[in-house]
Design a protein around this motif. Structure first.
Motif, PDB file in Angstrom:
ATOM      1  N   PRO A   1       0.763  -1.328  -0.046  1.00 14.96           N
ATOM      2  CA  PRO A   1      -0.043   0.066  -0.018  1.00 14.96           C
ATOM      3  C   PRO A   1       0.906   1.215  -0.045  1.00 14.96           C
ATOM      4  O   PRO A   1       1.993   1.216   0.475  1.00 14.96           O
ATOM      5  CB  PRO A   1      -0.726  -0.174   1.529  1.00 14.96           C
ATOM      6  CG  PRO A   1       0.002  -0.943   2.147  1.00 14.96           C
ATOM      7  CD  PRO A   1       0.860  -1.898   1.261  1.00 14.96           C
TER       8      PRO A   1
ATOM      9  N   TRP B   1      -2.343   0.767   4.904  1.00 13.51           N
ATOM     10  CA  TRP B   1      -3.221  -0.040   3.934  1.00 13.51           C
ATOM     11  C   TRP B   1      -4.566   0.213   3.903  1.00 13.51           C
ATOM     12  O   TRP B   1      -5.309   0.435   2.882  1.00 13.51           O
ATOM     13  CB  TRP B   1      -3.213  -1.489   4.246  1.00 13.51           C
ATOM     14  CG  TRP B   1      -3.880  -1.945   5.342  1.00 13.51           C
ATOM     15  CD1 TRP B   1      -3.038  -2.048   6.728  1.00 13.51           C
ATOM     16  CD2 TRP B   1      -5.114  -2.426   5.598  1.00 13.51           C
ATOM     17  NE1 TRP B   1      -3.982  -2.728   7.546  1.00 13.51           N
ATOM     18  CE2 TRP B   1      -4.915  -2.780   6.996  1.00 13.51           C
ATOM     19  CE3 TRP B   1      -6.267  -2.471   4.885  1.00 13.51           C
ATOM     20  CZ2 TRP B   1      -6.694  -3.326   7.242  1.00 13.51           C
ATOM     21  CZ3 TRP B   1      -7.406  -2.922   5.212  1.00 13.51           C
ATOM     22  CH2 TRP B   1      -7.482  -3.662   6.614  1.00 13.51           C
TER      23      TRP B   1
ATOM     24  N   ASP C   1      -5.323   3.566   1.967  1.00 20.75           N
ATOM     25  CA  ASP C   1      -5.126   3.598   0.456  1.00 20.75           C
ATOM     26  C   ASP C   1      -6.136   3.017  -0.393  1.00 20.75           C
ATOM     27  O   ASP C   1      -6.353   1.939  -0.400  1.00 20.75           O
ATOM     28  CB  ASP C   1      -3.628   2.928   0.284  1.00 20.75           C
ATOM     29  CG  ASP C   1      -3.293   2.640  -1.099  1.00 20.75           C
ATOM     30  OD1 ASP C   1      -4.055   3.086  -2.026  1.00 20.75           O
ATOM     31  OD2 ASP C   1      -2.189   2.363  -1.275  1.00 20.75           O
TER      32      ASP C   1
ATOM     33  N   PHE D   1      -5.160   0.184  -2.783  1.00 12.63           N
ATOM     34  CA  PHE D   1      -4.778  -0.975  -2.293  1.00 12.63           C
ATOM     35  C   PHE D   1      -5.926  -1.689  -1.625  1.00 12.63           C
ATOM     36  O   PHE D   1      -6.093  -2.911  -1.698  1.00 12.63           O
ATOM     37  CB  PHE D   1      -3.806  -0.863  -1.354  1.00 12.63           C
ATOM     38  CG  PHE D   1      -3.124  -2.018  -0.715  1.00 12.63           C
ATOM     39  CD1 PHE D   1      -2.420  -2.752  -1.596  1.00 12.63           C
ATOM     40  CD2 PHE D   1      -3.499  -2.782   0.493  1.00 12.63           C
ATOM     41  CE1 PHE D   1      -1.614  -3.911  -0.991  1.00 12.63           C
ATOM     42  CE2 PHE D   1      -2.939  -3.672   0.948  1.00 12.63           C
ATOM     43  CZ  PHE D   1      -2.012  -4.509   0.175  1.00 12.63           C
TER      44      PHE D   1
END
Length: 170
Positions: free
Chosen positions: A11, A15, A18, A21
């Motif tokens: 990411p 994470w 994002d 992602f």
């Protein structure tokens, strides 16, 4: 030896913040649900299929190995929720108990729940025509069987080989 493809990128930052992602994680979850459905055709137990995903995250699911456990957890939660059960936290017992009950259902019903789980994930367009059973009786998994059968270790190794074969084929 020919080098394999580079590992998938992680990411951009944390994470969960994002969006690209997170989309990859959703896509990986759909791929895992497809693999689960295929493996169920070969009588591979549901929990063993889900448990092997992180080992194949980079090559089959398109996410770094470290994030494979997130894909496993999301797929498990979606299957349990498709059965009409509360999944709760991935760290609680609800998902484990739900999967244990679902694993006792006939394979056809397990596959229906896997398809219904795939339909629950964004994007909303579901590629499956069949959904989970509609009656309250069909959606209630039976209680898990107590204890492990004698010779389970040998059977587990054979099952693990079949699961790995499915991941390699995809």
């Amino acid at each position: 030896m020919v080098p394999g493809p580079p590992p998938p990128s992680g990411p951009n930052g944390f994470w969960i913040t994002d969006p690209d992602f997170r989309d990859r994680l959703h896509s990986a979850t759909l791929t895992l649900l497809d693999i689960v459905e295929d493996c169920l055709n070969d009588d591979v137990p549901l929990t063993e299929i889900l448990d092997g995903a992180r080992d194949h995250a980079e090559h089959r699911l398109g996410v770094p190995s470290a994030y494979g456990v997130l894909v496993e957890a999301e797929a498990a939660a979606q299957i349990v929720q498709a059965a009409g059960l509360d999944a709760g936290s991935p760290f609680g017992l609800a998902i484990a108990q739900g999967l244990a009950g679902i694993a006792q259902l006939p394979v056809v019903q397990q596959q229906q729940l896997v398809r219904a789980a795939a339909c629950r994930l964004p994007p909303a367009a579901c590629r499956y025509a069949i959904t989970a059973p509609h009656t309250a009786h069909d959606r209630r998994p039976v209680q898990g069987r107590p204890g492990a059968a004698e010779g389970q270790g040998r059977q587990d190794r054979q099952t693990a080989g079949r699961v790995q074969g499915h991941y390699r084929q995809r």
